[in-house]
Motif scaffolding. Structure first.
Motif, PDB file in Angstrom:
ATOM      1  N   TRP A 135      65.234   9.551   5.499  1.00  0.00           N
ATOM      2  CA  TRP A 135      64.913  10.743   6.283  1.00  0.00           C
ATOM      3  C   TRP A 135      64.104  11.756   5.467  1.00  0.00           C
ATOM      4  N   GLY A 157      73.932  12.749   1.326  1.00  0.00           N
ATOM      5  CA  GLY A 157      73.649  12.456   2.730  1.00  0.00           C
ATOM      6  C   GLY A 157      74.887  11.918   3.403  1.00  0.00           C
ATOM      7  N   CYS A 158      75.983  12.679   3.319  1.00  0.00           N
ATOM      8  CA  CYS A 158      77.312  12.179   3.699  1.00  0.00           C
ATOM      9  C   CYS A 158      77.541  12.110   5.199  1.00  0.00           C
ATOM     10  N   GLY A 159      76.670  12.727   6.008  1.00  0.00           N
ATOM     11  CA  GLY A 159      76.890  12.703   7.449  1.00  0.00           C
ATOM     12  C   GLY A 159      78.224  13.317   7.817  1.00  0.00           C
ATOM     13  N   PHE A 181      68.949   2.305   1.899  1.00  0.00           N
ATOM     14  CA  PHE A 181      68.237   3.037   2.944  1.00  0.00           C
ATOM     15  C   PHE A 181      67.173   2.126   3.528  1.00  0.00           C
ATOM     16  N   ASP A 210      75.205  17.269   2.577  1.00  0.00           N
ATOM     17  CA  ASP A 210      74.306  16.917   3.669  1.00  0.00           C
ATOM     18  C   ASP A 210      73.515  18.158   4.035  1.00  0.00           C
ATOM     19  N   SER A 227      74.606   6.821  -1.983  1.00  0.00           N
ATOM     20  CA  SER A 227      73.885   7.274  -0.795  1.00  0.00           C
ATOM     21  C   SER A 227      73.691   6.105   0.158  1.00  0.00           C
ATOM     22  N   MET A 272      71.407  13.521   5.400  1.00  0.00           N
ATOM     23  CA  MET A 272      70.525  13.830   6.522  1.00  0.00           C
ATOM     24  C   MET A 272      69.611  15.004   6.159  1.00  0.00           C
ATOM     25  N   THR A 273      68.511  15.127   6.873  1.00  0.00           N
ATOM     26  CA  THR A 273      67.612  16.246   6.643  1.00  0.00           C
ATOM     27  C   THR A 273      67.460  17.050   7.918  1.00  0.00           C
ATOM     28  N   TRP A 327      70.906  16.725  14.709  1.00  0.00           N
ATOM     29  CA  TRP A 327      72.015  15.785  14.607  1.00  0.00           C
ATOM     30  C   TRP A 327      73.168  16.211  15.490  1.00  0.00           C
ATOM     31  N   ALA A 337      70.517   7.408   4.198  1.00  0.00           N
ATOM     32  CA  ALA A 337      70.117   8.814   4.239  1.00  0.00           C
ATOM     33  C   ALA A 337      68.734   9.058   3.655  1.00  0.00           C
TER      34      ALA A 337
END
Length: 255
Positions: A106, A42-44, A133, A63, A100, A1-2, A7, A103
C-alpha cells in the motif's frame, strides 16, 4: 495500512479475514521467542499482533489507519497499538524483530527507502525483518481490467500499488544494511468471500484509489465490465466463487 484507502474495520474482518489467516504462516517463519520485542508493521485490526503476544513476545502494532487502530484497541485492550506512519515511525526502544503481513504494497514504491530506514533504525543489533506483501504480477488480471475499463470511460489511472520483483527489492534491503537471508516470489490464488459479489466487494475494500473522481453510478458500470472481462479466468460458476490472482513476495532479512 496507509491513508490512501478508506478502511472499514467491519468489512475488513467480516469479508476479508483471509488476509490475517494467511499471515499465520508467516508467523511460523518469524518464529518469535518469549520475551522478544516484535513490531507488527501495518497491523490492521490487530489479529496477528495478538498472535505474536500469544507466543510470549512483547508485541507492538502500528498502522496509519485511525479506524484500524481504534478497532485493534477495542478488540485487544491489553496490547499496545499506535497510529503511526511506517515512513517516519521512531520508537523509543528497539525491537528484536519487525514483522509485516500484507501491508507494504500500500506504500508507494518511492517511499520504500524511508520505510526500510525506519525498519533498520527500529531493529536491535542482529535483529530480523520478516515480511510478505504483493509481488510482481500480483492481481494483474484484475488491475489490467480495472485500468482498461476506466480508460474506456475516459479516466486516466496510475496504478496505485507497489508490487516489486525480487531483483528490485533485495538490493533495496541491502542498501539499508540488511543481509537478505531469503526472498521468494510465488503464486497464491486466493478465493474471495462474498459469492457472486466477491470481486466487487474486494475492489470496494481495497481499490478506492482507482476510483478517485469517478461517480458512483459510473463506478458500478465499470465494475460490471471488469467482472465480464475476467469472469472466464477468475470465476467458478459452479462454486459461485471468485479467485484473485495473488502473487506474494516473502522476504527474510537480518541486520
Amino acid at each position: 495500512m496507509t491513508d490512501g484507502n478508506e478502511w472499514d474495520p467491519d468489512d475488513y474482518d467480516d469479508g476479508h479475514g483471509f488476509v490475517h489467516e494467511y499471515g499465520r504462516d508467516l508467523l511460523t517463519l518469524l518464529d518469535p521467542e518469549p520475551g522478544e520485542r516484535v513490531l507488527d508493521l501495518g497491523c490492521g485490526t490487530g489479529h496477528l499482533t495478538a498472535a505474536l503476544a500469544d507466543s510470549g513476545a512483547e508485541a507492538v502494532g502500528i498502522d496509519a489507519s485511525a479506524e484500524m487502530v481504534r478497532r485493534a484497541r477495542e478488540t485487544y485492550p491489553s496490547l499496545d497499538f499506535e497510529r503511526a506512519d511506517a515512513r517516519t515511525y521512531a520508537p523509543e526502544r528497539s525491537f528484536d524483530a519487525v514483522f509485516s503481513n500484507a501491508a507494504l504494497h500500500w506504500i508507494p514504491g518511492p517511499d520504500h527507502d524511508a520505510v526500510l530506514s525506519t525498519v533498520a533504525d527500529a531493529l536491535a543489533a542482529d535483529g530480523r525483518f520478516v515480511a510478505e506483501f504483493g509481488g510482481h504480477g500480483n492481481v494483474r488480471r484484475i488491475t489490467d481490467a480495472l485500468e482498461a475499463e476506466l480508460a474506456e470511460h475516459g479516466h486516466e489511472v496510475a496504478h496505485p500499488w507497489y508490487f516489486p520483483t525480487i531483483g528490485e527489492y533485495a538490493p533495496r534491503l541491502e542498501a539499508h544494511g540488511f543481509e537478505v537471508a531469503s526472498a521468494r516470489l510465488f503464486d497464491r490464488p486466493t478465493e474471495l468471500d462474498g459469492g457472486e459479489d466477491g470481486l466487487r466487494e474486494w475492489v470496494g475494500m481495497f481499490g478506492d484509489e482507482f476510483f478517485d473522481g469517478v461517480a458512483a453510478a459510473e463506478r458500478e458500470r465499470v465494475l460490471d465490465a471488469v467482472e465480464d472481462r475476467v469472469r472466464d479466468e477468475l470465476f467458478d460458476a459452479d462454486g459461485e466463487t471468485w479467485t484473485a490472482d495473488y502473487r506474494r513476495l516473502r522476504v527474510v532479512a537480518k541486520m
